[in-house]
Write an enzyme that holds these catalytic residues in place. Structure first.
Site, PDB file in Angstrom:
ATOM      1  N   SER A 194       0.826  -1.213   0.000  1.00 51.08           N
ATOM      2  CA  SER A 194       0.000   0.000   0.000  1.00 51.08           C
ATOM      3  C   SER A 194       0.862   1.266   0.000  1.00 51.08           C
ATOM      4  CB  SER A 194      -0.899  -0.003   1.234  1.00 51.08           C
ATOM      5  OG  SER A 194      -1.698   1.145   1.237  1.00 51.08           O
TER       6      SER A 194
ATOM      7  N   LYS B 296      -3.386   2.458  -2.259  1.00 51.05           N
ATOM      8  CA  LYS B 296      -2.889   3.436  -1.292  1.00 51.05           C
ATOM      9  C   LYS B 296      -3.987   3.726  -0.275  1.00 51.05           C
ATOM     10  CE  LYS B 296      -1.040   8.111  -0.886  1.00 51.05           C
ATOM     11  NZ  LYS B 296      -0.228   7.767   0.297  1.00 51.05           N
TER      12      LYS B 296
ATOM     13  N   GLY C 219       2.047  11.259   4.845  1.00 46.90           N
ATOM     14  CA  GLY C 219       0.905  11.654   5.674  1.00 46.90           C
ATOM     15  C   GLY C 219      -0.414  11.193   5.092  1.00 46.90           C
TER      16      GLY C 219
ATOM     17  N   ASN D  13      -6.927  -0.433   1.335  1.00 41.58           N
ATOM     18  CA  ASN D  13      -6.251  -0.112   2.591  1.00 41.58           C
ATOM     19  C   ASN D  13      -6.999   1.036   3.269  1.00 41.58           C
ATOM     20  OD1 ASN D  13      -4.222   1.662   4.144  1.00 41.58           O
ATOM     21  ND2 ASN D  13      -3.107  -0.258   3.938  1.00 41.58           N
TER      22      ASN D  13
ATOM     23  N   CYS E 260       0.664   3.429  10.323  1.00 37.24           N
ATOM     24  CA  CYS E 260       1.341   4.523   9.621  1.00 37.24           C
ATOM     25  C   CYS E 260       2.046   5.422  10.627  1.00 37.24           C
ATOM     26  CB  CYS E 260       0.367   5.359   8.791  1.00 37.24           C
ATOM     27  SG  CYS E 260       1.236   6.686   7.944  1.00 37.24           S
TER      28      CYS E 260
ATOM     29  N   GLY F  96      12.637  -0.038   2.005  1.00 37.97           N
ATOM     30  CA  GLY F  96      13.682  -0.414   1.050  1.00 37.97           C
ATOM     31  C   GLY F  96      14.559  -1.534   1.576  1.00 37.97           C
TER      32      GLY F  96
ATOM     33  N   GLY G 159       8.839  -5.667   3.047  1.00 35.92           N
ATOM     34  CA  GLY G 159       9.922  -4.895   3.645  1.00 35.92           C
ATOM     35  C   GLY G 159      11.185  -5.097   2.833  1.00 35.92           C
TER      36      GLY G 159
END
Lengths: 304, 249
Positions: A22, A46, A73, A100, A133, A220, A246
């Site tokens: 997402s 997203k 954000g 999501n 988040c 990353g 991840g």
């Protein structure tokens, strides 16, 4: 003989285990210019909230050693516009659609879930609940760092969401297996992890943080070993399936997540460095199972 | 149509100090327009994200970029030799729009923001549309002689006075005291702010913006600028060129 790549999560069949993480793939429109989205196991959109969210001030992006920080954000134009534009677009494809959901309060999460509750002609396959988040002031991660609060939120949402639920976990906790068990108990059908790791970069020449919000979330290849560790830890703690993510850049990375215990994998930051990243990961998985004559990914799932 | 492809290095030369010029053999070269940019992927995984770089000129089969070494990524690009190749993504972003009527046009380049302005100047020259050029640099200029071949009205300033007039773009504009219907500019943010304040009310000012960017195609939502309605717009797909009244910077 054709190798078995499809996976089953909560009774839903995915053609292959490769999904999008997402926030790294929009709703697929941008990448549909490059390849057929039907090749993906699922598109995880997203994050979407009921009302539009403005997002954070720039800079929102910073590169770090083998990784990147973001502090977007959760900018999004709200559920109504999302359904009209993004969901309608995704319904042109066979690939599974995972929405999501994000919120700042329990009521927010319920409100956005209700927007998707009675869609007549548009398909949604699963919902991922973003309780992790790190880049919004309230909500988000606050729900994902306390087992009791996470349990209560998922239990509450369970009443409103008939489709399978995925709880997306934060790595920014002392013991991730505790949170995993809490969301499993609450009725989550699946767990996805890891979201980004709280992190900061300082511009030493300007003597201030690069991101406007100070800290952001690290993603990353730099975070892959942490993600592998956490997926394996959660795999040993719960019975529900795991979507591992991840730092996946290649098919071999994806195989590593599957060996750690993941049923499916999600490609995130790699999409930013290569629009074909998801397809290359899928091809890499195919090559690996061909090479070792693996007939079903179950043979290698969680073998460590 | 955006393409992710291999691009072979034709030439990569140092112009002066930390400024380099790279020419790449690119399959989409003839579909590139002034103002657009590409993302160059690096080979060293430590520098994870592709670098957004504006295009300075294009032929049927090549594009040329003038860039400055500002960090590890551009340092890596500067080391590339002819026959080396990079994965690139492009062409990206919107373009400088050519005024439809014969109007008074000024093109303004500040520092390493100058190359995309040169691409636009070449386009206007090919179309026989007249324009003036204002260039501002810290010490040494780039592309001054190239601009001179396109128009006689090239005004140059440097902070140190080593080349051209000592001063900045605004000093040059004040000296010439001409009225423009259109100004197209690329450069640092303080220059944009000064231009927005200085310009006549009726002058349309177009700015080519930059911001930290990850994907270049609109999915990461990293590179944003606030518009007049206080909504963040993506610079990579809705820009990089915006009319100054439309944005709130």
């Amino acid at each position: 003989m054709k190798k078995k790549l499809n996976v089953n999560i909560a009774g839903i069949n995915f053609e292959n285990p490769v999904m999008t993480a997402s926030g790294t793939f929009g709703s697929g429109k941008e990448y549909s210019e490059f390849f057929d989205l039907n090749r993906l196991g699922a598109i995880v959109c997203k994050g979407v909230s009921k009302e539009p969210w403005t997002g954070n001030e720039p800079h929102r992006i910073a590169e770090t050693y083998g990784g990147m920080l973001n502090s977007i954000g959760l900018q999004n134009y709200g559920a109504k516009a999302f359904i009209e534009n993004d969901l309608a677009f995704l319904n042109n494809f066979e690939t599974k659609i995972i929405i999501n959901l994000c919120g700042k309060t329990t009521e927010d999460y319920i409100a956005v879930a209700e927007e998707f509750a009675n869609l007549e002609n548009l398909r949604v396959d699963m919902f991922e609940i973003n309780i992790s988040c790190p880049n919004i002031k309230e909500g988000g991660i606050a729900f994902g760092t306390d087992a009791k609060i996470a349990n209560k939120l998922i239990k509450e949402l369970r009443k409103y969401i008939k489709k399978p639920i995925i709880a997306k976990l934060s790595p920014n906790v002392t013991d991730i297996s505790e949170i995993a068990k809490a969301v499993e108990e609450a009725g989550s059908d699946c767990i996805s992890l890891i979201n980004t790791i709280s992190a900061m970069k300082i511009d030493i020449h300007k003597r201030k943080t690069v991101l406007s919000t100070g800290s952001g979330g690290l993603s990353g290849p730099a975070i892959k070993p942490i993600a592998i560790h956490m997926v394996n830890k959660v795999f040993k703690s719960v019975k529900i399936p795991i979507i591992g993510m991840g730092g996946i850049m290649t098919g071999d990375d994806a195989i590593e997540f599957i060996m750690a215990g993941a049923t499916a994998v999600a490609v995130g930051t790699a999409n930013f460095t290569n629009p074909y990243a998801t397809i290359e990961v899928l091809n890499g998985i195919e090559n690996f199972i061909e090479k070792y004559n693996i007939k079903d990914l179950e043979e290698i799932r969680g073998i460590v | 149509m955006k393409v992710f492809t291999n691009a072979k290095v034709v030439e990569n030369i140092n112009i002066h100090t930390d400024i380099y010029k790279i020419t790449l053999s690119v399959p989409f070269a003839k579909n590139v327009f002034p103002g657009q940019f590409i993302m160059i992927c690096l080979k060293n995984g430590v520098n994870l994200l592709p670098r957004p770089l504006s295009i300075c000129s294009a032929t049927e089969s090549t594009i040329t970029i003038i860039y400055e070494i500002v960090g590890a990524g551009t340092k890596e690009i500067s080391m590339a030799k002819p026959e080396d190749s990079f994965k690139i993504l492009g062409p990206l972003g919107n373009t400088f729009e050519i005024p439809t009527e014969n109007k008074n046009i000024a093109l303004i380049g500040g520092g390493i923001g100058t190359p995309p302005i040169y691409f636009f100047a070449k386009k206007l020259y090919e179309l026989s549309i007249p324009f003036d050029v204002y260039l501002g640099f810290r010490n040494k200029s780039i592309l001054f002689d190239e601009f001179k071949q396109l128009t006689k009205n090239v005004y140059l300033a440097t902070d140190t006075g080593i080349e051209g007039t000592k001063g900045n773009i605004i000093d040059l504009l004040k000296n010439e005291n001409k009225t423009y219907d259109y100004i197209f500019a690329c450069g640092p943010k303080p220059m944009f702010k000064a231009l927005a304040t200085y310009k006549d009310e009726n002058t349309k000012l177009y700015l080519s913006l930059e911001e930290h960017m990850a994907c270049g195609v609109g999915t990461c939502v990293g590179c944003v600028v606030k518009n007049k309605d206080n909504i963040y717009e993506k610079i990579c797909v809705n820009g990089p060129i915006f009319e100054s009244n439309y944005i709130n910077f």
